[in-house]
Design a protein around this motif. Structure first.
Motif, mmCIF file in Angstrom:
data_model
loop_
_atom_site.group_PDB
_atom_site.id
_atom_site.type_symbol
_atom_site.label_atom_id
_atom_site.label_comp_id
_atom_site.label_asym_id
_atom_site.label_seq_id
_atom_site.Cartn_x
_atom_site.Cartn_y
_atom_site.Cartn_z
ATOM 1 N N GLY A 32 0.778 -1.231 0.000
ATOM 2 C CA GLY A 32 0.000 0.000 0.000
ATOM 3 C C GLY A 32 0.804 1.273 0.000
ATOM 4 N N ARG A 33 2.104 1.205 -0.214
ATOM 5 C CA ARG A 33 2.923 2.414 -0.295
ATOM 6 C C ARG A 33 3.941 2.223 -1.408
ATOM 7 N N GLN A 34 4.688 3.279 -1.707
ATOM 8 C CA GLN A 34 5.675 3.231 -2.778
ATOM 9 C C GLN A 34 6.767 2.226 -2.433
ATOM 10 N N ALA A 35 7.101 1.363 -3.389
ATOM 11 C CA ALA A 35 8.042 0.279 -3.107
ATOM 12 C C ALA A 35 9.436 0.794 -2.773
ATOM 13 N N LEU A 36 9.890 1.815 -3.477
ATOM 14 C CA LEU A 36 11.220 2.384 -3.237
ATOM 15 C C LEU A 36 11.051 3.870 -2.963
ATOM 16 N N LEU A 37 11.252 4.251 -1.709
ATOM 17 C CA LEU A 37 11.029 5.642 -1.306
ATOM 18 C C LEU A 37 12.027 6.013 -0.218
ATOM 19 N N PHE A 38 12.748 7.108 -0.452
ATOM 20 C CA PHE A 38 13.680 7.634 0.544
ATOM 21 C C PHE A 38 13.024 8.859 1.177
ATOM 22 N N LEU A 63 12.919 11.470 3.402
ATOM 23 C CA LEU A 63 13.822 12.209 4.273
ATOM 24 C C LEU A 63 13.072 12.930 5.384
ATOM 25 N N GLY A 64 11.840 13.380 5.096
ATOM 26 C CA GLY A 64 11.059 14.076 6.105
ATOM 27 C C GLY A 64 10.732 13.177 7.287
ATOM 28 N N ALA A 65 10.325 11.946 6.998
ATOM 29 C CA ALA A 65 10.002 10.987 8.063
ATOM 30 C C ALA A 65 11.223 10.210 8.524
ATOM 31 N N ARG A 66 12.364 10.430 7.871
ATOM 32 C CA ARG A 66 13.619 9.740 8.195
ATOM 33 C C ARG A 66 13.462 8.217 8.095
ATOM 34 N N LYS A 67 12.848 7.796 6.996
ATOM 35 C CA LYS A 67 12.673 6.367 6.744
ATOM 36 C C LYS A 67 12.985 6.086 5.283
ATOM 37 N N PHE A 68 13.716 5.018 5.029
ATOM 38 C CA PHE A 68 14.019 4.573 3.674
ATOM 39 C C PHE A 68 13.276 3.267 3.449
ATOM 40 N N TYR A 69 12.350 3.278 2.489
ATOM 41 C CA TYR A 69 11.594 2.075 2.160
ATOM 42 C C TYR A 69 12.213 1.431 0.925
ATOM 43 N N ILE A 70 12.686 0.213 1.078
ATOM 44 C CA ILE A 70 13.261 -0.536 -0.044
ATOM 45 C C ILE A 70 12.515 -1.858 -0.129
ATOM 46 N N PHE A 71 11.425 -1.846 -0.869
ATOM 47 C CA PHE A 71 10.516 -2.976 -0.976
ATOM 48 C C PHE A 71 10.073 -3.405 0.423
ATOM 49 N N THR A 77 10.543 -1.250 13.336
ATOM 50 C CA THR A 77 10.961 -1.080 11.942
ATOM 51 C C THR A 77 10.139 -1.919 10.973
ATOM 52 N N GLN A 78 9.261 -2.781 11.491
ATOM 53 C CA GLN A 78 8.388 -3.549 10.610
ATOM 54 C C GLN A 78 7.153 -2.731 10.271
ATOM 55 N N GLU A 79 6.470 -3.137 9.209
ATOM 56 C CA GLU A 79 5.266 -2.425 8.809
ATOM 57 C C GLU A 79 4.019 -2.971 9.479
#
Length: 495
Positions: A52-58, A60-68, A413-415
């Motif tokens: 339900g979110r972008q698969a690859l997203l850095f 910076l505002g939320a300080r989270k890097f989503y990599i799949f 750190t899990q979704e």
């Protein structure tokens, strides 16, 4: 007494415009395959969805890097650093084995230059047509062609800048902001900055980036040796250069084609020499096709040069000429210095791939990759930092008990959300007097205040080592323990 002559010494050479000729062949096809592959990945990844979110997203505002399926926090920066180290060693390994194939086929500068030159050819025509267009005075034809080309370049550059920012701001949100002109100042800045960099580097500077701005061209020689695969010209076979033996008109056509380097004249060279059987020179007929197709404008026949990006365009061009004059391909080819000097076969050349330098690079790379994968797989998806309230070093409360106050900084750190229980140990009577259960939302962070007490007389005066444990109670196998200090004041220091 006459005035001395003034000589002007230029500290750099003025840039000469390069008009690369379009070339077809095996390596040109491979290069375009790399263009399609890299751009499908670059332009397509921001649109992929995961949970339900972008698969690859850095973000910076939320300080989270989503990599799949992986979520990295600032505390996980070490993983990004290791990824850069892996990329660097992979580049070293590829360079030691196959020279600058990265530059010639997959480097963003090469890829976007190839795209921009394709647009240029479609609008302005072939190499000779572009040369004529630049020399002719401004008119309607020149104006509309130049305008159309730059508008097309600008469109590609803007979409590239938008896609780049889409890796840091959700792409769907970004598109909505663009359509409503609601972009923030930083988003505008980075879209336009990256678009301008793409437009300038791929449209105007081109080979100048590879020759003068890219540091890779300067230190590549430290990774090369005599067994590195590079684009080479077979001097023994090609020299001395000269047109094929032909009398009268054919020789004149050859000279004219070499001097003008136009498409029609070059075709005439090949046609005039197609039926020639007499040959007193080397295989190189000095048609200059290898120079005309080179994106950096060098002559590969002069030997290995740092400007060569290993794109193999000269190989395709030379092979096509060799085929038309019934000579074997490979006058210009991928080979090594040792293979050329010793006339090695393909098998002998391949045997030299597994040499010490390559084995060392491979060993280090495999070691780092293995450590990275194992560390990422064993990573605990729960982080906790314990911060003791230094404003109260430990105070006596009812019944003579000693109390310390802490703040637990907890990150899931899990979704998926989880239920956790807090416990403390280290002193016999130690216990929590604040709620010991909590629910952590997916990819959430929270500061949880806790109060800890021990009975009167328990623990030594001063600092006592204790441990906080946070454990999932909903069936998930997640547990983390952090050390802390419990302070027991002296009798004279108690309230």
């Amino acid at each position: 007494m006459s005035n001395p002559e003034v000589a002007v010494i230029k500290m750099y050479a003025a840039r000469e415009e390069i008009y690369p000729r379009e070339v077809k062949g095996r390596y040109a096809t491979l290069r375009w395959l790399c263009v399609w592959l890299t751009q499908l990945v670059f332009y397509g990844l921001p649109w992929l969805q995961w949970n339900g979110r972008q698969a690859l997203l850095f973000d910076l505002g939320a300080r989270k890097f989503y990599i799949f399926g992986i979520v990295l926090w600032p505390q996980d920066f070490i993983y990004l650093a290791v990824l850069l180290i892996i990329s660097a060693y992979a580049l070293f390994l590829v360079t030691a084995v196959a020279g600058r194939v990265w530059c010639g086929f997959a480097c963003p500068q090469t890829v976007y230059t190839e795209i921009f030159m394709w647009i240029e050819r479609k609008i302005e025509g072939t190499r000779s047509a572009r040369m004529r267009l630049d020399k002719q005075p401004w008119g309607i034809d020149k104006l509309w062609r130049k305008t159309a080309k730059h508008l097309a370049w600008g469109t590609v550059a803007l979409w590239t800048g938008l896609t780049f920012v889409g890796y840091f701001t959700p792409i769907h949100t970004l598109i909505g902001e663009v359509s409503s002109l609601g972009l923030g100042p930083w988003e505008w800045f980075w879209i336009l900055f990256y678009a301008l960099a793409t437009y300038g580097n791929a449209g105007w500077m081109r080979e100048q980036v590879c020759k003068y701005m890219c540091p890779y061209a300067r230190f590549q020689s430290s990774m090369f040796d005599k067994d590195t695969l590079i684009v080479t010209y077979d001097t023994e076979r090609g020299e001395p250069r000269g047109p094929l033996g032909k009398k009268g008109a054919a020789a004149k056509v050859v000279a004219t084609a070499t001097a003008t380097a136009t498409a029609a004249a070059t075709a005439a060279v090949v046609a005039a020499n197609a039926s020639v059987t007499t040959k007193t020179t080397g295989d190189c007929i000095d048609c200059s096709m290898c120079v005309q197709v080179c994106p950096t404008g060098i002559d590969i026949r002069d030997g290995l040069q740092y400007e060569c990006i290993g794109c193999a365009a000269c190989i395709d061009a030379c092979n096509s000429v060799m085929a038309k004059i019934d000579l074997p391909a490979g006058l210009i080819r991928y080979s090594t210095d040792h293979a050329i000097a010793s006339r090695w076969s393909i098998g002998q050349m391949r045997a030299r791939v597994l040499r010490p330098r390559v084995l060392i690079y491979t060993g280090i790379l495999l070691l780092i990759v293995t450590a990275f994968v194992v560390s990422l797989a064993l990573r605990t998806p729960l982080k906790m930092d314990v911060i003791r309230d230094r404003g109260a070093m430990g105070q006596e409360v009812e019944d003579g008990m000693i109390e310390n106050v802490y703040r637990l900084q907890i990150m899931n750190t899990q979704e998926e959300s989880h239920h956790y229980k807090i416990s403390v140990s280290g002193i016999d009577s130690i216990a929590l007097v604040s709620p010991d259960t909590l629910v952590m939302e997916g990819t959430g962070a929270r500061a949880v205040p806790v109060r800890v007490r021990v009975d009167h007389g328990e623990g030594k005066h001063g600092s006592n080592k204790i441990k906080f444990t946070l454990k999932a109670t909903d069936g998930a196998d997640i547990e983390v323990t952090e050390k802390a200090v419990f302070f027991v004041p002296h009798e004279d220091d108690r309230d």
